[in-house]
Write a protein that holds these residues in place. Sequence first.
Motif, PDB file in Angstrom:
ATOM      1  N   ALA A  52       0.958  -1.448   0.115  1.00  0.00           N
ATOM      2  CA  ALA A  52      -0.038   0.108   0.376  1.00  0.00           C
ATOM      3  C   ALA A  52       0.435   1.513   0.059  1.00  0.00           C
ATOM      4  CB  ALA A  52      -0.884  -0.073   1.219  1.00  0.00           C
ATOM      5  N   ALA A  53       0.483   2.299  -0.081  1.00  0.00           N
ATOM      6  CA  ALA A  53       1.067   4.098  -0.048  1.00  0.00           C
ATOM      7  C   ALA A  53       2.169   3.462   1.410  1.00  0.00           C
ATOM      8  CB  ALA A  53      -0.124   4.899   0.034  1.00  0.00           C
ATOM      9  N   ASP A  54       1.222   3.201   2.683  1.00  0.00           N
ATOM     10  CA  ASP A  54       1.880   3.169   3.356  1.00  0.00           C
ATOM     11  C   ASP A  54       2.816   1.917   4.029  1.00  0.00           C
ATOM     12  OD1 ASP A  54       0.285   1.431   4.361  1.00  0.00           O
ATOM     13  OD2 ASP A  54      -0.603   2.207   6.077  1.00  0.00           O
ATOM     14  N   SER A 105      -8.253  -7.154  -1.569  1.00  0.00           N
ATOM     15  CA  SER A 105      -8.947  -5.734  -0.714  1.00  0.00           C
ATOM     16  C   SER A 105      -8.189  -5.116   0.141  1.00  0.00           C
ATOM     17  CB  SER A 105      -8.341  -6.964   0.853  1.00  0.00           C
ATOM     18  OG  SER A 105      -8.977  -8.391   0.805  1.00  0.00           O
ATOM     19  N   CYS A 106      -9.279  -3.930   0.244  1.00  0.00           N
ATOM     20  CA  CYS A 106      -8.449  -2.350   0.377  1.00  0.00           C
ATOM     21  C   CYS A 106      -8.026  -3.084   1.966  1.00  0.00           C
ATOM     22  CB  CYS A 106      -9.893  -1.635   0.854  1.00  0.00           C
ATOM     23  SG  CYS A 106     -10.263  -1.071  -0.198  1.00  0.00           S
ATOM     24  N   ARG A 107      -6.781  -1.495   2.384  1.00  0.00           N
ATOM     25  CA  ARG A 107      -6.183  -1.626   3.712  1.00  0.00           C
ATOM     26  C   ARG A 107      -6.933  -1.926   5.209  1.00  0.00           C
ATOM     27  NH1 ARG A 107      -3.067   3.337   5.228  1.00  0.00           N
ATOM     28  NH2 ARG A 107      -2.459   3.615   2.854  1.00  0.00           N
ATOM     29  N   GLY A 108      -6.495  -2.508   5.815  1.00  0.00           N
ATOM     30  CA  GLY A 108      -7.071  -2.763   7.369  1.00  0.00           C
ATOM     31  C   GLY A 108      -8.707  -4.082   6.950  1.00  0.00           C
ATOM     32  N   THR A 109      -9.138  -4.696   5.794  1.00  0.00           N
ATOM     33  CA  THR A 109      -9.275  -5.473   5.376  1.00  0.00           C
ATOM     34  C   THR A 109      -9.284  -7.057   4.932  1.00  0.00           C
ATOM     35  OG1 THR A 109     -10.227  -5.104   2.864  1.00  0.00           O
ATOM     36  CG2 THR A 109     -11.715  -3.722   5.421  1.00  0.00           C
TER      37      THR A 109
END
Length: 578
Positions: A52-54, A105-109
């Motif tokens: 991800a970006a982070d 899956s989006c961040r945190g999911t």
Amino acid sequence: MPSRMPDAEARPVRVPPTGKPPLSSRMMRATWRRLPAKRHEVGWEPALEVPAADGSPLLTDHYFPRAEGDFPTLLVRSPYGRGLPWSPMYGLLFAEQGFHVVLQSCRGTGGSGGAFDLWRNEAADGRATVSWLREQPWFDGTLGTVGPSYLGYVQWALALDPPPELRAMVVQVGLHDPYALFHADGALRLENALAVGAGMTYQHQGMAPFLRATLRLQRRLRDVTMAQPLRGAYASALGGEVPWLDEVMTHPDPKDTYWHGASLAEAAEGLGVPTALITGWHDVLADQTFEQYDRLRRAGCETALLVGPWTHASALQQGWPEVFAESLAWLRAHLCADPSGLRPTAVRVHIGGENTWRDLEDWPPPLAATPWYPSPDGHLMQQAPTDSAPLTTFRYDPADPTPSLGGPLLSRTAGPRDNGPLEARDDVLTFTGPPLTEPVDILGPVSARLTISTDTGYADVFTRLCDVDPQGRSVNICDGLGRLRTTGEAPSRITVPMSSTAHRFPAGHRIRWQISGGAHPRYARASGTGRSPADATTFVPVCITLHTDSALIIPRPSPTSATPPPSPPPPPVPRPRP
């Protein structure tokens, strides 16, 4: 065409080593009918880690045709997990038709790292994923996006600064403005908030946890929605606190800094990526889709609009053959240079009451607004009143709030319903026109122009258009809610948007206008004091007076424009070429 590296064309594209897609996805695929025959066997690379970006790992499944050669790529980013139904609907079906599908899956999911935020990470994480795609040996530099609901929101996030590889988008029953999903003119869309809370919290964990959470919410819905105050009352139904849900419920002002950056409406304003939009007349996000279409058309972007007889959920269930056909045709046209499946006009809408499809050049078509006025005897007539005298008064009691019935909801009770039980209540006004001597078509946005006075100075007003058949059955077509802030008993004038529709009232049917003080729990009940429902602990009844110059505004096709004949059903997806 942008490519992943300078010598991309000189290098053979090989099939990645992999296994078959999940058995559950293949079994669900086997149950679907009216879908095209597959062109390719499908391979599957599960749980790839994309930064991800982070730097957090975003778990990503790669579906692809088991064949040599170049194929375009579809990016599908979801906060709802990568299992059923997303795996067969997007991964398997589109890979069968000749696309690489990256289901993430989006961040945190869904096992991805980091923490989920309702909207703040999607643009950066989408760009990071495209950067990863450029490094993959199978990526040929041609990218499309597709998906519904929040999966539409992540598409608009990527479109804020579209990468050069992005050649087409398909936004199905899609979101671009979270505020409008949770609030209407400052009124809390309570049922939406709770349903989204359950979905975002549990759906990415799998179908079983999500089903249990949904059933628990249904059992406890009345206790939660009648709580004083509402703040935090959902915790017992959702299994704990959901911090972002508290935030959206307690920020009713769209100008609050909390909502800064949430709306992605600006993405459509200068977009040059061909975009297909799909919605249903009873979709909770229909108005957002019409706004997206309007912005894209004004920007000169190539776009198409399909509107079916669907709710948010049924578009992906009963409507899936049409939705998939539209999506596939658009993606083939713009990613594979195969326009054979495109329809001849920009817009196709389903005509309610007639059960046909109609092709249009634009939406809305040229219109002539027609006002209908209420009379003291409960009639609805086209003769304008001569004054603005009080017409009738009803009492809204928050201790026994007027219930919601059908319409654009996220629950299984959404859609057209028999409004008889609702209209039998003392707190619901109805005004009904005479039996029609010939059919009446309405196409476009419906609205209500209301002159209202109240005894407390605060009230919500819910207004609905219904079709009454010769047997007296009243069925909802479209509706909306507005908020009043009056000074004493002096009347206030407001206009309430009631969404859009395409509907034919057959001869012998009657047009009905329904007015009440709310629709609970679709909207949080008005306190009668002006206090936010999230924090209100005191609720008082309100007497609402309707004045004679109020009007229901119905959009009729303009007399200067000919109404095109009904269209045939949407064409099937083109079959595989020999």
